[in-house]
Design an enzyme around this catalytic site. Structure first.
Site, PDB file in Angstrom:
ATOM      1  N   ASP A 115     -15.806   8.626  -3.290  1.00 32.20           N
ATOM      2  CA  ASP A 115     -14.590   8.491  -2.500  1.00 32.20           C
ATOM      3  C   ASP A 115     -14.252   9.867  -1.930  1.00 32.20           C
ATOM      4  OD1 ASP A 115     -12.294   7.362  -1.380  1.00 32.20           O
ATOM      5  OD2 ASP A 115     -11.078   7.704  -3.167  1.00 32.20           O
ATOM      6  N   CYS A 175     -15.799   3.402  -0.533  1.00 33.19           N
ATOM      7  CA  CYS A 175     -14.730   2.502  -0.101  1.00 33.19           C
ATOM      8  C   CYS A 175     -14.260   2.770   1.320  1.00 33.19           C
ATOM      9  CB  CYS A 175     -13.555   2.568  -1.072  1.00 33.19           C
ATOM     10  SG  CYS A 175     -12.740   4.178  -1.104  1.00 33.19           S
ATOM     11  N   ARG A 212     -14.068  -6.828   1.433  1.00 33.69           N
ATOM     12  CA  ARG A 212     -12.617  -6.725   1.299  1.00 33.69           C
ATOM     13  C   ARG A 212     -11.961  -8.024   1.765  1.00 33.69           C
ATOM     14  NH1 ARG A 212     -10.079  -1.685   1.039  1.00 33.69           N
ATOM     15  NH2 ARG A 212      -8.185  -2.950   0.882  1.00 33.69           N
ATOM     16  N   ARG A 252       0.899  -1.168   0.000  1.00 32.75           N
ATOM     17  CA  ARG A 252       0.000   0.000   0.000  1.00 32.75           C
ATOM     18  C   ARG A 252       0.931   1.210   0.000  1.00 32.75           C
ATOM     19  NH1 ARG A 252      -5.367   1.470   1.500  1.00 32.75           N
ATOM     20  NH2 ARG A 252      -5.493   3.424   2.652  1.00 32.75           N
ATOM     21  N   GLN A 266      -9.433  -3.157  -4.026  1.00 29.91           N
ATOM     22  CA  GLN A 266     -10.698  -2.571  -3.601  1.00 29.91           C
ATOM     23  C   GLN A 266     -11.811  -2.871  -4.603  1.00 29.91           C
ATOM     24  OE1 GLN A 266     -11.702  -0.473  -0.751  1.00 29.91           O
ATOM     25  NE2 GLN A 266     -13.621  -1.136  -1.675  1.00 29.91           N
ATOM     26  N   HIS A 319      -6.319   1.173  -7.514  1.00 31.38           N
ATOM     27  CA  HIS A 319      -6.695   0.491  -6.267  1.00 31.38           C
ATOM     28  C   HIS A 319      -7.443  -0.799  -6.631  1.00 31.38           C
ATOM     29  CE1 HIS A 319      -7.354  -0.202  -2.179  1.00 31.38           C
ATOM     30  NE2 HIS A 319      -8.027   0.877  -1.816  1.00 31.38           N
TER      31      HIS A 319
END
Length: 351
Positions: free
Chosen positions: A264, A304, A332, A146, A176, A173
């Site tokens: 987001d 998310c 997730r 990450r 996700q 991403h």
């Protein structure tokens, strides 16, 4: 694969309210079977990297998604296909969902995860990224990163012989999006051709990955964003060349009738210096309950997380009957377990 039980479409709640809602929910039917080590599907992505959703074909993505649904139904309970394997979780950015779900996911699959913060590694500062890769490949069986830069992941992948997973970068991403599309499939089934997914807000890594999923799944993706905050131009052009249906607009009217509305944060980690400018640019792009009422009758809202309430959305939206935000967060775990199985499932323990 058949659509999940109707019980999965009921928004989860926390605490006592959640227990009461669960008691009123339809009890899902028992899983039709439980996997045994002999019945597991063959790993579809064995030994490969997952830096982008486009690192899979549509057929390979389907296998991963089917596995994620199967795991969510409990059909892998007690099976430990990654026993004896280890994964390094490398974090340049803070995390709740990514860290917890990859760590717990490895444990549930029988493996072990070790978390490495940037203070411990210092990617590219304390130590060359290539040297970190060459060290980790001698000890662990996979790396999830990450990170700030997509290039960091490519450098890790170029110098390590083990699978590298993109847990988030400035560009993409993809892990996700696996959870996002698992949640969407729970509502609409596995054939998403023509379903309208509308993303509102910053044209960031999530917007780019939504465009990639339009290529793979046939969804009709619309990006609604202010002028100057569009997704990556190369990602858009590639999608057009591949025949994906992607619309770019700043017209909020595009939300009406959508099957999925997604948002987001306006200010991602590392953009704090731009906070005031971004808040002004995104005025009017906040997802509210009134906005959700304009979706298709069975439309859903996804975020998310973390949510910056008062900016891109409000609590009344994440708690709205059309919200699947916390189902999405749960997924997730299932989606990333499926990904790890298909990347690492062919590896043999080193000891």
């Amino acid at each position: 694969m058949p659509k999940d039980s109707k019980a999965t479409t009921i928004p989860k709640q926390s605490g006592k309210a959640g227990k009461k809602a669960a008691a009123q929910a339809v009890v899902p039917a028992p899983a039709p079977f439980l996997h045994t080590p002999e019945s597991l599907p063959a790993p579809a992505l064995a030994g490969r990297d997952f830096l982008s959703n486009l690192d899979t074909s549509a057929a390979e993505l389907r296998v991963v998604m089917d596995t994620a649904h199967s795991m969510r139904r409990g059909e892998w309970r007690g099976v430990k296909p990654l026993s004896g394997l280890s994964m390094a979780l490398v974090f340049e950015k803070a995390s709740l969902r990514t860290r917890t779900t990859f760590d717990v996911g490895m444990y549930q699959l029988g493996g072990h995860a070790i978390t490495l913060s940037n203070a411990e590694i210092g990617l590219g500062t304390r130590e060359r990224v290539s040297d970190v890769a060459r060290n980790l490949e001698r000890w662990v069986d996979g790396v999830m990163g990450r990170v700030y830069l997509q290039q960091t992941l490519h450098e890790l992948a170029d110098h390590a012989s083990i699978p590298i997973i993109n847990g988030l970068s400035d560009m993409l991403h993809p892990s996700q999006l696996l959870a996002d599309y698992q949640t969407i499939e729970q509502e609409f089934g596995t054939d998403l051709t023509g379903k309208r997914v509308v993303y509102i807000g910053d044209g960031n890594n999530l917007a780019n990955s939504h465009i990639h999923m339009a290529i793979l799944t046939g969804t009709d993706v619309t990006i609604v964003t202010p002028v100057g905050y569009e997704p990556n131009g190369a990602v858009l052009m590639d999608a057009v060349k591949r025949g994906a249906t992607v619309t770019l607009t700043n017209d909020l009217g595009a939300i009406e009738g959508a099957d999925v509305l997604y948002t987001d944060v306006w200010i991602s980690m590392g953009q704090e210096a731009e906070a005031d400018i971004r808040r002004r640019a995104f005025q009017g792009y906040q997802v509210t309950p009134q906005m959700l009422d304009t979706l298709a009758p069975n439309g859903i809202f996804l975020h998310c997380l973390p949510a910056h309430y008062g900016e891109e959305t409000v609590p009344e939206a994440t708690e709205h009957p059309k919200s699947r935000v916390f189902d999405q967060a749960e997924n997730r775990l299932h989606a990333q377990k499926a990904l790890m199985y298909h990347l690492l499932g062919g590896a043999k323990p080193r000891w």
